[in-house]
Design an enzyme around this catalytic site. Structure first.
Site, short mmCIF file in Angstrom:
data_model
loop_
_atom_site.label_atom_id
_atom_site.label_comp_id
_atom_site.label_asym_id
_atom_site.label_seq_id
_atom_site.Cartn_x
_atom_site.Cartn_y
_atom_site.Cartn_z
N ASP A 22 0.85 -1.21 0.00
CA ASP A 22 0.00 0.00 0.00
C ASP A 22 0.88 1.24 0.00
O ASP A 22 1.62 1.48 0.95
CB ASP A 22 -0.88 -0.05 1.25
CG ASP A 22 -1.64 1.24 1.51
OD1 ASP A 22 -1.78 2.04 0.56
OD2 ASP A 22 -2.10 1.43 2.65
N ASP A 30 -1.76 -1.40 -3.82
CA ASP A 30 -2.13 -0.67 -5.03
C ASP A 30 -1.12 -0.89 -6.16
O ASP A 30 -0.07 -1.50 -5.96
CB ASP A 30 -2.29 0.83 -4.72
CG ASP A 30 -1.14 1.36 -3.87
OD1 ASP A 30 0.02 1.17 -4.30
OD2 ASP A 30 -1.38 1.94 -2.79
N ASP A 99 -6.38 -10.94 -14.89
CA ASP A 99 -7.38 -11.93 -14.55
C ASP A 99 -8.63 -11.66 -15.38
O ASP A 99 -9.18 -10.56 -15.31
CB ASP A 99 -7.71 -11.81 -13.05
CG ASP A 99 -7.92 -13.15 -12.40
OD1 ASP A 99 -8.72 -13.94 -12.94
OD2 ASP A 99 -7.30 -13.41 -11.35
N ASP A 196 -10.53 -16.95 -15.16
CA ASP A 196 -11.27 -17.40 -13.98
C ASP A 196 -12.36 -18.41 -14.35
O ASP A 196 -13.13 -18.18 -15.28
CB ASP A 196 -11.92 -16.16 -13.34
CG ASP A 196 -12.43 -16.42 -11.95
OD1 ASP A 196 -11.63 -16.78 -11.08
OD2 ASP A 196 -13.66 -16.25 -11.72
N GLU A 251 -8.10 -21.34 -15.44
CA GLU A 251 -8.32 -21.97 -14.14
C GLU A 251 -9.13 -23.23 -14.42
O GLU A 251 -10.26 -23.17 -14.88
CB GLU A 251 -9.09 -21.04 -13.20
CG GLU A 251 -9.15 -21.63 -11.79
CD GLU A 251 -10.12 -20.91 -10.86
OE1 GLU A 251 -9.98 -21.06 -9.65
OE2 GLU A 251 -11.04 -20.22 -11.35
N HIS A 324 -4.47 -17.50 -4.16
CA HIS A 324 -5.34 -16.73 -3.26
C HIS A 324 -6.59 -17.48 -2.82
O HIS A 324 -7.36 -16.96 -2.02
CB HIS A 324 -5.73 -15.43 -3.97
CG HIS A 324 -6.62 -15.70 -5.16
ND1 HIS A 324 -6.16 -16.36 -6.28
CD2 HIS A 324 -7.92 -15.46 -5.37
CE1 HIS A 324 -7.16 -16.51 -7.13
NE2 HIS A 324 -8.24 -15.95 -6.61
N ASP A 325 -6.83 -18.68 -3.35
CA ASP A 325 -8.03 -19.46 -2.99
C ASP A 325 -7.73 -20.62 -2.05
O ASP A 325 -8.63 -21.38 -1.71
CB ASP A 325 -8.67 -20.06 -4.25
CG ASP A 325 -9.37 -19.03 -5.10
OD1 ASP A 325 -9.75 -17.98 -4.57
OD2 ASP A 325 -9.53 -19.29 -6.31
#
Ligand code: ISL
Length: 553
Positions: A22, A30, A99, A196, A251, A324-325
């Site tokens: 950040d 960011d 993505d 995705d 994915e 991230h999943d």
């Protein structure tokens, strides 16, 4: 003979932008944070950065619910920042892939807002609207997948949250909108897409009922691999991807090994590679991830063996052990306590020595671990929030849920990257950040890793560069030894250039490997223990070694 190409040799690094760095002090990572760390990423040796969604979104599912595909989420910055980031990456020889989330949009996307307005609206058919509820489908984030809307007295489909309505790909106009949007980013110079839940874009339009006690079966047989899927992918390839030299990485949820070639056979002109879930779902029971079960090393090995056999020299996969999943790889497949360093090094050795394109998730390079928040209320993920509501409503044991969450939560991987020992692990100067850092940042952080030549970080750097020098590790054939062992993973990779033996001990105890005479004379290329090796065939806990034998030596 296998075709050689840059995207097979590349090493991908996934950035989860909101947790990376950040620079504005708003508590969210960011784009400028990413730009400022490009040199860091370059020095690690990775080639391609995959950014989780950075587009405008009400953030119901951390940006996987997009309300405007052509604008940047304000929290992350502006289009100028994006353009600067892309240029700075390209200046350093780094590629950036975005993505592509086009199975669904946000319910705040203008298409959905219009479509909701009246049953004869132009955009109505962009989504799946039905007067009567067509099936008993469950959504990934709990509850029914069909949501009633009182305005037009009809149901719409959402396989994820109700703020993520599924797009109707049967509608040619929808497909055209998606392809135009892809051109928009590719013309800017973006280097490809991670797609995705791409196996879900074609639906079985009769929506057959599911067995509500077997969610995995619904994922694999009802929600994915629909009748027009490959037609859509070929069309996308023909109209968009084939016009650029870019990466396409699907994915691969719901794709079984025997279906892998349908997606990735070069002659079919669909996608370059998919990342299947077979090894990631080994510890999920019939009801999915909240119904955990134990897994065995033999099952894990079986997954990679089957994919290797099924794809042969024609197809390709992405190799990954977390993102991230999922929980952090060292916590899930390694030992994040007494052997954290050794097992983190072992796992990257595995990823860098199998056939496929390795994908590293941010923070793995310093061995970041799962987090265990004391209160379920500290979790931010919609999946967990909904589960907590569901269990409370059913009067179930919340301690049991907490135990499961600690193990499987997606938020395990979403805590901020641990840069140093400062407040919020050096991620942000804000008072409050969107999700707390893992308290272990005082020991595990980039700054300390860079000061220690034996750190996980330097091992990553070394093995990444080895993989680039030894192309046999990318393209070579694969053969296993001791495939029935629950303790060790032993295999060789070979081709006309060289012969490599990889020995990995997946336990907390010393293990012996059956002698492989062919490799008696091989030399050690890399190992995760320092000091001399007295016995080639004895491995210390979580020890990983790669041996090399000149083809003609
Ligand atoms: O973590 C999961 C839910 O239990 C996975 O099954 C996940 O839903 C699946 O991998 C699809 O993931 C992708 O699409 C989702 C999004 O929430 C994930 O972050 C994304 O990677 C919906 O867009």
């Amino acid at each position: 003979m296998m075709k050689t190409t840059w995207w097979k040799e590349a090493i991908v690094y996934q950035i989860y932008p909101r947790s990376f760095l950040d620079t504005t002090g708003n508590g969210f990572g960011d784009l400028n944070g990413i730009t400022s760390k490009l040199d860091y990423l370059k020095s690690l040796g990775v080639d391609v950065l995959w950014l989780s969604p950075i587009f405008q979104s009400p953030d119901d599912d951390n940006g996987y619910d997009i309300s405007d595909y052509r604008n940047i989420m304000e929290k992350f910055g502006f289009m100028d920042d994006f353009d600067r980031m892309l240029k700075a990456a390209h200046d350093r020889g780094l590629k950036i892939i975005l993505d592509l989330v086009v199975n669904h949009t946000s319910d705040e996307h203008k298409w959905f807002k219009e479509s909701k307005n009246s049953s004869n609206n132009y955009y109505r058919d962009y989504y799946f609207w039905r007067k009567d509820k067509p099936s008993n489908w469950l959504s990934f984030f709990g509850g029914d997948a069909w949501e009633y809307d009182s305005k037009t007295k009809a149901y719409y489909l959402h396989l994820f949250s109700k703020k993520q309505p599924d797009l109707n790909w049967e509608n040619e106009q929808v497909r055209k909108e998606v392809y135009d949007m892809m051109h928009f980013w590719l013309k800017k110079g973006v280097d490809g897409f991670r797609m995705d839940v791409i196996p879900m874009i074609s639906k079985f339009l009769d929506f057959p009922d599911m067995d509500r006690n077997d969610f995995m079966n619904a994922i694999n047989n009802l929600y994915t691999n629909g009748p027009r899927l490959h037609e859509f992918l070929r069309e996308m390839n023909e109209q968009v991807l084939s016009k650029y030299d870019v990466m396409s990485m699907g994915e691969g949820i719901g794709i079984a090994a025997h279906q892998g070639l349908l997606y990735t056979d070069e002659l079919r002109r669909e996608l370059q590679m998919v990342y299947h879930f077979d090894h990631m779902a080994l510890d999920w029971g019939d009801n999915g991830k909240f119904d955990p079960k134990s897994w065995k090393l033999t099952e894990f090995k079986h997954v990679f063996r089957s994919w290797y056999r099924e794809l042969g020299d024609k197809g390709w996969i992405t190799l990954f052990l977390d993102n991230h999943d999922f929980p952090r790889m060292v916590s899930r497949f390694g030992n994040d306590k007494e052997y954290r360093v050794e097992s983190a090094k072992l796992l990257i050795t595995l990823l860098m020595t199998l056939r496929g394109t390795p994908c590293i998730y941010q923070g793995s390079e310093i061995g970041m671990t799962n987090v265990q928040f004391d209160s379920l209320d500290d979790y931010k993920d919609i999946e967990i929030k909904n589960k907590v509501k569901e269990w409370r409503a059913q009067g179930r044991n919340m301690e049991e849920l907490k135990f499961i969450v600690h193990k499987i939560a997606r938020d395990n991987a979403r805590t901020p990257l641990q840069w140093n020992k400062d407040m919020h692990s050096g991620f942000s100067k804000a008072e409050n950040i969107w999700i707390d850092s893992n308290p272990n940042f005082t020991q595990i952080n980039v700054e300390s890793a860079l000061e220690n030549p034996n750190s996980i970080w330097y091992y990553y750097k070394k093995i990444i560069s080895l993989r680039k020098m030894h192309k046999t590790l990318v393209y070579g054939n694969f053969e296993e030894f001791m495939s029935n062992s629950e303790d060790v993973y032993v295999y060789r990779r070979w081709d006309e250039k060289g012969n490599y033996l990889i020995t990995l001990n997946f336990t907390n105890h010393p293990q012996f490997i059956d002698t492989i005479p062919e490799f008696e004379k091989s030399t050690l290329l890399i190992g995760n223990y320092s000091g001399s090796m007295d016995n080639k065939w004895a491995l210390r806990p979580w020890e990983a070694r790669v041996f090399y034998l000149n083809r003609f030596g």
